[in-house]
Design a protein around this motif. Structure first.
Motif, short mmCIF file in Angstrom:
data_model
loop_
_atom_site.label_atom_id
_atom_site.label_comp_id
_atom_site.label_asym_id
_atom_site.label_seq_id
_atom_site.Cartn_x
_atom_site.Cartn_y
_atom_site.Cartn_z
N ALA C 106 82.78 -13.02 -7.54
CA ALA C 106 82.78 -11.59 -7.20
C ALA C 106 81.62 -11.35 -6.22
O ALA C 106 80.55 -11.95 -6.35
CB ALA C 106 82.61 -10.75 -8.46
N PRO C 107 81.85 -10.48 -5.22
CA PRO C 107 80.81 -10.31 -4.18
C PRO C 107 79.50 -9.75 -4.72
O PRO C 107 78.46 -9.91 -4.08
CB PRO C 107 81.48 -9.33 -3.19
N TYR C 108 79.54 -9.12 -5.89
CA TYR C 108 78.32 -8.51 -6.43
C TYR C 108 77.52 -9.45 -7.32
O TYR C 108 76.47 -9.06 -7.83
CB TYR C 108 78.67 -7.22 -7.18
N TYR C 109 77.97 -10.68 -7.55
CA TYR C 109 77.17 -11.60 -8.38
C TYR C 109 75.96 -12.12 -7.61
O TYR C 109 76.08 -12.59 -6.47
CB TYR C 109 78.00 -12.81 -8.81
N ARG C 110 74.80 -12.07 -8.22
CA ARG C 110 73.58 -12.66 -7.62
C ARG C 110 73.23 -13.98 -8.30
O ARG C 110 72.48 -14.79 -7.75
CB ARG C 110 72.39 -11.71 -7.80
N HIS C 111 73.68 -14.13 -9.55
CA HIS C 111 73.38 -15.35 -10.33
C HIS C 111 74.50 -16.35 -10.06
O HIS C 111 75.49 -16.42 -10.79
CB HIS C 111 73.31 -14.99 -11.82
N ASN C 112 74.40 -17.11 -8.97
CA ASN C 112 75.53 -17.93 -8.56
C ASN C 112 75.15 -19.37 -8.22
O ASN C 112 75.92 -20.11 -7.62
CB ASN C 112 76.26 -17.29 -7.36
N THR C 113 73.96 -19.78 -8.64
CA THR C 113 73.52 -21.14 -8.28
C THR C 113 74.07 -22.22 -9.21
O THR C 113 74.01 -23.39 -8.90
CB THR C 113 71.99 -21.24 -8.28
N GLU C 114 74.61 -21.81 -10.38
CA GLU C 114 75.09 -22.82 -11.34
C GLU C 114 76.60 -23.02 -11.28
O GLU C 114 77.19 -23.56 -12.21
CB GLU C 114 74.66 -22.43 -12.75
N GLY C 115 77.24 -22.54 -10.21
CA GLY C 115 78.68 -22.74 -10.07
C GLY C 115 79.45 -21.45 -10.24
O GLY C 115 79.00 -20.50 -10.86
N SER C 116 80.66 -21.44 -9.68
CA SER C 116 81.50 -20.25 -9.69
C SER C 116 81.90 -19.84 -11.10
O SER C 116 82.22 -18.67 -11.35
CB SER C 116 82.77 -20.51 -8.87
N ASP C 117 81.93 -20.79 -12.03
CA ASP C 117 82.36 -20.46 -13.38
C ASP C 117 81.21 -19.97 -14.26
O ASP C 117 81.45 -19.59 -15.41
CB ASP C 117 83.00 -21.69 -14.04
N ASP C 118 79.98 -19.93 -13.75
CA ASP C 118 78.84 -19.66 -14.63
C ASP C 118 78.68 -18.18 -14.98
O ASP C 118 78.66 -17.81 -16.14
CB ASP C 118 77.55 -20.19 -13.98
N MET C 119 78.56 -17.33 -13.96
CA MET C 119 78.33 -15.91 -14.26
C MET C 119 79.52 -15.29 -15.00
O MET C 119 79.32 -14.57 -15.99
CB MET C 119 77.98 -15.15 -12.97
N PRO C 120 80.77 -15.58 -14.56
CA PRO C 120 81.90 -15.06 -15.37
C PRO C 120 81.84 -15.53 -16.82
O PRO C 120 82.21 -14.77 -17.73
CB PRO C 120 83.13 -15.62 -14.65
N ALA C 121 81.37 -16.75 -17.03
CA ALA C 121 81.28 -17.26 -18.42
C ALA C 121 80.33 -16.39 -19.25
O ALA C 121 80.62 -16.07 -20.40
CB ALA C 121 80.81 -18.71 -18.42
N HIS C 122 79.19 -16.00 -18.66
CA HIS C 122 78.26 -15.15 -19.40
C HIS C 122 78.91 -13.81 -19.75
O HIS C 122 78.79 -13.32 -20.87
CB HIS C 122 76.99 -14.88 -18.57
N VAL C 123 79.59 -13.21 -18.78
CA VAL C 123 80.20 -11.90 -19.03
C VAL C 123 81.30 -12.00 -20.09
O VAL C 123 81.36 -11.20 -21.04
CB VAL C 123 80.76 -11.29 -17.73
N LYS C 124 82.16 -13.01 -19.96
CA LYS C 124 83.23 -13.19 -20.96
C LYS C 124 82.63 -13.39 -22.35
O LYS C 124 83.17 -12.89 -23.35
CB LYS C 124 84.07 -14.41 -20.60
N ALA C 125 81.53 -14.15 -22.42
CA ALA C 125 80.92 -14.43 -23.73
C ALA C 125 80.48 -13.14 -24.41
O ALA C 125 80.63 -12.98 -25.62
CB ALA C 125 79.73 -15.39 -23.57
#
Lengths: 170, 170, 170
Positions: C106-125
């Protein structure tokens, strides 16, 4: 010994902290544990206040000085949450928003033989959750004055729903 | 009798399973139960770490060998969750994503007299939840090293929030 | 004294309410408390039934007449929920829907250094939650026949996950 325990509680309760309640250490006291399973009446699809159903089903809450209430729904297409208990439009807006956020007939659904409302109901149920826990303090649910317990009915014809209500504490 | 109980615990704790902790059966022990209600300082709209607020408010957690911590928020427009405790951009991305997923001024909202941030705040609060539970093991919260407790403030000016912290166990 | 307590339970249990179970007041009984931490095998990204992993890890559940099971995951990119335990397409549809609702990159993610699946994983969790609680009744999880416990693995290569399982009651 039980009477001694009760006297012990009262002494502890009088020792109040500034702007907070504290119960404990109460390790000399035995636990109270209550559990009941009830059938809710069938509700229409949408969000419904069931705070009174819950409280009336377990009047023994009044015997608990400090504890927890747990409510669990035994279904995968209805759920429980806590939210605003005053304005009915809040509950209507919940229904509207969840229908947008978890649409019917999404092209990626494979589990679609039980009706358009079925798969979204499962997803909504997990987003909102199958149980909730509320603290009990001085014989009452220690919730905010605007908080109520919602049954979230995600099916068009969900029918009666079973919930398990557990309260425990000292 | 309490000393006898403590000796009994120690013997049990020494009986460890391979690659796991086990406490029990400890049915000869009495329960500890602690509960305190506190006011959090006012936080800006967004996601904020409050792990230390919680732990410092209930130092009696250290007296519990195996138990549970429950944190409950007495409001319907703020919520609690557990997530990453290191990188502040994670908490910023939570705010960005929840604003996309639950937008302000959706055309289907009817509950809109308290401001554009009000109805989305209610929905976000139920998605994230009004309480959380963390196991206690050997006097500490048994959470992952990257896990922290978040206060999720969904209003622009939510003010101070009340939480009820309960810990119990043996 | 314990035997006396057990006799007391039996008498109470015989006093059943119409269409509901009631346990209590059982304040003369001592609590049972069990806790174990286990490593789950690594699962692929998606939603997986782990009911048997949980039940088999804490067979002492059978010793609890009325109580609670709590399962907690010590990670911020995987989560736990309860949902339909029969049709595998339900679990596939969960994965599809959560990928739509919480997209990668998503264009608004800033936490993106650990891969495309990382920030969505936090939100889903956080949407699904890091723990769940199920009532225990007569030595078994008192859940609906269609309910199972899901491990929700939100990373592409999450590896083994640690969970803490706690059961308590009378």
């Amino acid at each position: 010994m039980i009477n001694h325990g009760s006297a012990h509680i009262s002494a502890r309760l009088r020792k109040m902290h500034r702007d907070s309640l504290i119960f404990g250490p109460l390790q000399y006291l035995l636990m109270k544990f209550y559990q009941r399973e009830i059938s809710l009446p069938a509700f229409a699809r949408g969000f419904h206040l069931i705070t009174r159903h819950v409280e009336n089903s377990l009047p023994e809450i009044k015997d608990i000085t400090a504890g927890q209430l747990h409510v669990f729904i035994k279904h995968t297409s209805a759920s429980l949450t806590i939210n605003e208990n005053a304005d009915p439009t809040v509950r209507k807006d919940f229904e509207s928003h969840f229908n947008e956020m978890v649409p019917e007939d999404a092209p990626y659904y494979r589990h679609n033989t039980e009706g358009s409302d079925d798969m979204p109901a499962h997803v909504k149920a997990s987003i909102l959750g199958s149980s909730l826990t509320v603290p009990i303090t001085n014989g009452e649910l220690n919730k905010g004055i605007w908080q109520g317990i919602y049954l979230c009915e995600h099916r068009n014809h969900g029918g009666s729903r079973e919930i398990v209500i557990t309260a425990f504490g000292i």
